[in-house]
Design an enzyme around this catalytic site. Structure first.
Site, PDB file in Angstrom:
ATOM      1  N   GLY A  84       6.611   3.357   9.451  1.00  0.00           N
ATOM      2  CA  GLY A  84       5.647   2.231   9.475  1.00  0.00           C
ATOM      3  C   GLY A  84       6.760   1.310  10.227  1.00  0.00           C
ATOM      4  O   GLY A  84       7.053   0.158   9.762  1.00  0.00           O
ATOM      5  N   TYR A 101      -2.790  -2.305  -5.865  1.00  0.00           N
ATOM      6  CA  TYR A 101      -1.852  -2.436  -5.152  1.00  0.00           C
ATOM      7  C   TYR A 101      -0.379  -2.236  -5.893  1.00  0.00           C
ATOM      8  O   TYR A 101       0.303  -1.570  -5.730  1.00  0.00           O
ATOM      9  CB  TYR A 101      -1.817  -3.710  -4.273  1.00  0.00           C
ATOM     10  CG  TYR A 101      -0.497  -3.937  -3.569  1.00  0.00           C
ATOM     11  CD1 TYR A 101      -0.167  -3.247  -2.291  1.00  0.00           C
ATOM     12  CD2 TYR A 101       0.282  -4.818  -3.718  1.00  0.00           C
ATOM     13  CE1 TYR A 101       1.034  -3.473  -1.424  1.00  0.00           C
ATOM     14  CE2 TYR A 101       1.646  -5.378  -2.849  1.00  0.00           C
ATOM     15  CZ  TYR A 101       1.735  -4.285  -1.740  1.00  0.00           C
ATOM     16  OH  TYR A 101       3.033  -4.417  -1.130  1.00  0.00           O
ATOM     17  N   SER A 121       6.031  -2.749  12.938  1.00  0.00           N
ATOM     18  CA  SER A 121       5.576  -4.174  12.824  1.00  0.00           C
ATOM     19  C   SER A 121       6.463  -4.495  11.573  1.00  0.00           C
ATOM     20  O   SER A 121       6.899  -3.814  10.820  1.00  0.00           O
ATOM     21  CB  SER A 121       4.077  -4.250  12.289  1.00  0.00           C
ATOM     22  OG  SER A 121       3.860  -5.517  11.981  1.00  0.00           O
ATOM     23  N   GLY A 122       6.594  -5.809  11.353  1.00  0.00           N
ATOM     24  CA  GLY A 122       7.035  -6.407  10.310  1.00  0.00           C
ATOM     25  C   GLY A 122       8.561  -6.000   9.718  1.00  0.00           C
ATOM     26  O   GLY A 122       9.535  -5.871  10.598  1.00  0.00           O
ATOM     27  N   GLY A 154       9.396  -2.965   8.919  1.00  0.00           N
ATOM     28  CA  GLY A 154       9.698  -1.463   9.548  1.00  0.00           C
ATOM     29  C   GLY A 154      10.287  -1.670  10.649  1.00  0.00           C
ATOM     30  O   GLY A 154      11.517  -1.203  10.987  1.00  0.00           O
TER      31      GLY A 154
END
Ligand SMILES: NC(=O)c1ccc[n+]([C@@H]2O[C@H](COP(=O)([O-])OP(=O)(O)OC[C@H]3O[C@@H](n4cnc5c(N)ncnc54)[C@H](OP(=O)(O)O)[C@@H]3O)[C@@H](O)[C@H]2O)c1
Length: 251
Positions: A12, A149, A15-16, A18
């Site tokens: 991952g 989650y 984006s963000g 990662g």
């Protein structure tokens, strides 16, 4: 250059948290391999990070892709030193609206994804290597609408200790980073509407003792610490990056 000569995998990484971690590990001298689900996004991120970066399309929620990960990695490298198991997203629903698809989607990417990513990378990891899992502050609080989650992240929290115990004899340290609210694409990619995201983020920030969301780079810096020999006697633990939420009350 804390990581000169090291090879790092960031799942991952497009984006963000990662992506910020991949950038920071690369700046510190590591050769970085990122994964994501979309070839175009992977290619764009590789071009952005630059020097020596490799991009792989691999879906952390797909059993076929997970079981092919070791083979895929071996096409580019013969060993790894650092693995940040980060790929994921969140879906939210009240208990009565949760269906099997919601459950499977969350547990596939977060629980199955983490378990089989680690299984696949262990044969490539050297002595003195480091695995960092990505949990969340949701494991510490009862947050309405986040039962699936939160339960999935609690499983990842549990993996941190069991994997650590199993992998110490191989010279692999396993730890986790536990982010609080961090500004990334996470909320926009959840199943919340734009209005719900805006409402959630504006009501959440004042509850954080530091009165703000964290940045992806603030999480990446902790991953760097856990990845490097600076944390050589730290194993089986989670480091919170949460501005004090929910542990500290300022009023
Ligand atoms: N932001 C927060 O407040 C927060 C708080 C606690 C924990 N976290 C955790 O931090 C991690 C990263 O989230 P983020 O905030 O950085 O969100 P983000 O900006 O949306 O980034 C998510 C990353 O995960 C990748 N990804 C998602 N599903 C994937 C899959 N099935 N296979 C491979 N890659 C996948 C995405 O790549 P593609 O879309 O290109 O596939 C993207 O690179 C997640 O595990 C999340 O649960 C976030």
């Amino acid at each position: 250059m804390k990581l000169k000569g090291k090879i790092a995998l960031v799942t991952g990484g497009t984006s963000g948290i990662g992506k910020a971690t991949a950038q920071l590990l690369s700046e510190q001298g590591a050769q970085v391999i990122i994964t994501g689900r979309n070839q175009e996004t992977v290619d764009l991120t590789v071009a952005e990070i630059g020097y020596n970066t490799i991009g792989l399309v691999s879906d952390a929620g797909s059993m076929n892709d997970l079981l092919n990960l070791n083979h895929l990695l071996r096409q580019y490298v013969t060993q790894l030193d650092i693995v940040f198991v980060n790929a994921g997203f969140g879906k939210y629903a009240p208990l009565e609206q949760i269906d099997e698809a919601h459950y499977n989607e969350m547990f596939d990417v977060l629980v199955k994804g983490t378990l089989f990513t680690v299984q696949q990378v262990v044969p490539l990891l050297q002595t003195d290597s480091s695995i960092i899992l990505n949990t969340s502050i949701v494991t510490e609080i009862g947050m309405a609408n986040s039962s699936v989650y939160s339960a999935a992240k609690a499983a990842v929290q549990s993996f941190t200790k069991t994997f650590a115990a199993e992998l110490i004899p191989k010279g692999i340290r396993v730890n986790a980073v536990s982010p609080g609210p961090i500004t990334t694409n996470y909320f926009d990619r959840s199943n919340l509407s734009a209005e719900q995201v805006a409402q959630f983020t504006s009501s959440f920030a004042p509850q954080v003792p530091m009165q703000r969301f964290g940045t992806a780079k603030e999480v990446a810096q902790v991953v760097l610490f856990l990845a490097s020999s600076d944390s050589s006697f730290i194993v089986g633990t989670e480091v919170s990056v949460d501005g004090g939420f929910p542990k500290i009350k300022t009023t």
